[in-house]
Design a protein around this motif. Structure first.
Motif, mmCIF file in Angstrom:
data_model
loop_
_atom_site.group_PDB
_atom_site.id
_atom_site.type_symbol
_atom_site.label_atom_id
_atom_site.label_comp_id
_atom_site.label_asym_id
_atom_site.label_seq_id
_atom_site.Cartn_x
_atom_site.Cartn_y
_atom_site.Cartn_z
ATOM 1 N N VAL A 173 1.057 -1.058 0.161
ATOM 2 C CA VAL A 173 -0.382 -0.042 0.021
ATOM 3 C C VAL A 173 0.596 0.877 -0.040
ATOM 4 O O VAL A 173 1.532 1.717 0.444
ATOM 5 N N ARG A 174 0.525 2.305 -0.866
ATOM 6 C CA ARG A 174 1.211 3.805 -0.443
ATOM 7 C C ARG A 174 0.264 5.091 0.444
ATOM 8 O O ARG A 174 0.166 5.707 -0.293
ATOM 9 N N LEU A 175 1.006 4.222 1.949
ATOM 10 C CA LEU A 175 0.300 5.473 2.633
ATOM 11 C C LEU A 175 0.689 7.331 2.652
ATOM 12 O O LEU A 175 0.608 7.911 2.626
ATOM 13 N N GLN A 176 2.225 7.068 1.937
ATOM 14 C CA GLN A 176 3.181 8.378 1.548
ATOM 15 C C GLN A 176 2.155 9.635 0.658
ATOM 16 O O GLN A 176 2.152 10.498 0.509
ATOM 17 N N ASP A 177 1.606 8.378 -0.915
ATOM 18 C CA ASP A 177 0.634 8.831 -2.207
ATOM 19 C C ASP A 177 -0.602 9.223 -1.579
ATOM 20 O O ASP A 177 -1.018 10.995 -1.827
ATOM 21 N N LEU A 178 -1.061 8.500 -0.150
ATOM 22 C CA LEU A 178 -2.601 8.887 -0.232
ATOM 23 C C LEU A 178 -3.055 10.256 1.101
ATOM 24 O O LEU A 178 -3.425 10.991 0.733
ATOM 25 N N LEU A 179 -1.551 9.867 2.002
ATOM 26 C CA LEU A 179 -1.433 11.013 2.410
ATOM 27 C C LEU A 179 -1.032 12.948 2.411
ATOM 28 O O LEU A 179 -1.529 13.315 2.573
ATOM 29 N N ASP A 181 0.629 13.312 -0.660
ATOM 30 C CA ASP A 181 -0.098 14.037 -1.539
ATOM 31 C C ASP A 181 -1.636 13.677 -2.777
ATOM 32 O O ASP A 181 -1.603 14.477 -3.614
ATOM 33 N N GLY A 182 -2.164 13.208 -1.492
ATOM 34 C CA GLY A 182 -3.660 13.003 -2.147
ATOM 35 C C GLY A 182 -4.313 11.905 -2.997
ATOM 36 O O GLY A 182 -5.153 12.140 -3.697
ATOM 37 N N ASP A 183 -2.921 11.160 -3.182
ATOM 38 C CA ASP A 183 -3.541 10.045 -4.393
ATOM 39 C C ASP A 183 -4.721 9.248 -3.718
ATOM 40 O O ASP A 183 -4.282 8.531 -2.790
ATOM 41 N N ILE A 184 -6.318 9.373 -4.163
ATOM 42 C CA ILE A 184 -6.949 8.996 -3.990
ATOM 43 C C ILE A 184 -6.838 7.452 -4.244
ATOM 44 O O ILE A 184 -7.710 6.736 -3.426
ATOM 45 N N SER A 185 -5.997 7.219 -5.411
ATOM 46 C CA SER A 185 -6.362 5.671 -6.180
ATOM 47 C C SER A 185 -5.526 4.937 -4.481
ATOM 48 O O SER A 185 -5.808 3.689 -4.978
ATOM 49 N N ALA A 186 -4.706 5.793 -3.809
ATOM 50 C CA ALA A 186 -3.660 4.451 -3.407
ATOM 51 C C ALA A 186 -5.138 4.004 -2.079
ATOM 52 O O ALA A 186 -4.736 4.033 -1.100
ATOM 53 N N ASN A 187 -6.138 5.168 -1.486
ATOM 54 C CA ASN A 187 -7.211 4.385 -0.287
ATOM 55 C C ASN A 187 -8.046 3.108 -0.926
ATOM 56 O O ASN A 187 -8.696 3.028 -1.670
ATOM 57 N N VAL A 188 -7.827 2.446 -0.513
ATOM 58 C CA VAL A 188 -8.222 0.579 -1.079
ATOM 59 C C VAL A 188 -8.790 0.378 0.264
ATOM 60 O O VAL A 188 -8.570 1.120 1.400
ATOM 61 N N ALA A 189 -8.990 -0.410 0.492
ATOM 62 C CA ALA A 189 -10.992 -1.028 0.991
ATOM 63 C C ALA A 189 -9.975 -1.849 2.354
ATOM 64 O O ALA A 189 -8.966 -2.739 1.667
ATOM 65 N N VAL A 190 -9.863 -1.997 3.306
ATOM 66 C CA VAL A 190 -9.212 -2.786 4.240
ATOM 67 C C VAL A 190 -10.788 -3.906 4.389
ATOM 68 O O VAL A 190 -11.470 -4.085 3.853
ATOM 69 N N GLN A 191 -10.067 -5.579 5.217
ATOM 70 C CA GLN A 191 -10.776 -6.568 5.669
ATOM 71 C C GLN A 191 -10.374 -6.609 6.693
ATOM 72 O O GLN A 191 -9.751 -6.295 7.863
ATOM 73 N N PRO A 192 -11.859 -7.086 7.574
ATOM 74 C CA PRO A 192 -12.021 -7.422 8.370
ATOM 75 C C PRO A 192 -10.663 -8.930 9.639
ATOM 76 O O PRO A 192 -9.958 -9.341 8.692
ATOM 77 N N GLY A 193 -10.433 -8.638 10.288
ATOM 78 C CA GLY A 193 -8.514 -9.575 10.045
ATOM 79 C C GLY A 193 -6.961 -9.010 9.574
ATOM 80 O O GLY A 193 -6.573 -9.367 10.197
ATOM 81 N N ASP A 194 -7.005 -7.899 9.046
ATOM 82 C CA ASP A 194 -6.123 -7.154 8.407
ATOM 83 C C ASP A 194 -4.876 -6.730 8.938
ATOM 84 O O ASP A 194 -5.558 -6.373 10.431
ATOM 85 N N VAL A 195 -3.641 -6.896 8.974
ATOM 86 C CA VAL A 195 -2.376 -6.380 9.522
ATOM 87 C C VAL A 195 -1.577 -5.311 8.669
ATOM 88 O O VAL A 195 -1.493 -5.624 7.905
#
Length: 203
Positions: A173-179, A181-195
């Motif tokens: 995952v691309r946290l720096q791009d998301l936070l 640079d505002g790259d919304i394409s890096a905002n992926v869905a999470v699922q129960p149990g993810d670490v």
């Protein structure tokens, strides 16, 4: 305009408006009927138990790490993995020995959820922690809850560890791009149990 034409036009306009209102009124009902999973109580949750007309046994208690609770007159009652309604019925059954026709309600006031329904964030988050999964939760929701990442984080080298049918997967995952640079394409869905693992940057 001919009187008959005026009446016909008015009737047509009324039907259009009514149809539009009916359509708008139907939308919230469709939204309400969307399937929602019942919340299951987990270790670390806090539950508020209210027994009608019996304030002496109405308490707010944490769910212990073993998934059980202890209340006045009721010891070691399993709470984790149950809905609040199921737990309320179990409390009523346990109290029947002491109170005639007990009526209990249970409200979860602090949410963590069962272990397999949590999102755990470790590494260079501002506040690493376990979060209760919410329906539709995204990576951005997780980052908001943990206060973002530290200045020492290698945000674009972060990974989500996910177990699928007993097999462990690692998803970059691309946290720096998301936070930053505002790259919304890096905002992926999470699922129960993810670490979510956020490594440290080595300069």
């Amino acid at each position: 305009m001919h009187p008959l034409l005026r009446i016909a036009a008015t009737a047509w306009l009324t039907l259009v408006l009514l149809a539009g209102c009916a359509h708008r009124a139907a939308l919230p009902q469709e939204e309400l009927s969307a399937p929602l999973g019942d919340y299951l109580i987990g270790a670390g949750d806090v539950v508020n138990i209210n027994v009608w007309r019996n304030p002496e046994v109405s308490v707010s208690v944490p769910v212990r790490p073993d998934g059980k609770i202890t209340t006045p007159l009721v010891e070691d009652l399993q709470a984790a993995g149950k809905t609040s309604t199921q737990l309320a019925r179990d409390i009523e059954k346990a109290l029947e020995k002491y109170i005639q026709q007990p009526m209990a309600t249970v409200i979860v006031t602090s949410f963590v959820g069962p272990y397999n329904q949590q999102i755990r964030v470790i590494g260079q988050a501002a506040k690493p922690q376990a979060l209760a999964y919410r329906q539709g939760m995204s990576l951005m929701d997780v980052l908001i809850a943990v206060g973002g990442i530290t200045d020492f984080a290698a945000g674009n080298k972060a990974q989500i560890i996910r177990t699928v049918q007993g097999s462990r997967q690692s998803l970059p995952v691309r946290l720096q791009d998301l936070l930053r640079d505002g790259d919304i394409s890096a905002n992926v869905a999470v699922q129960p149990g993810d670490v979510l693992v956020i490594p440290e940057s080595w300069f």
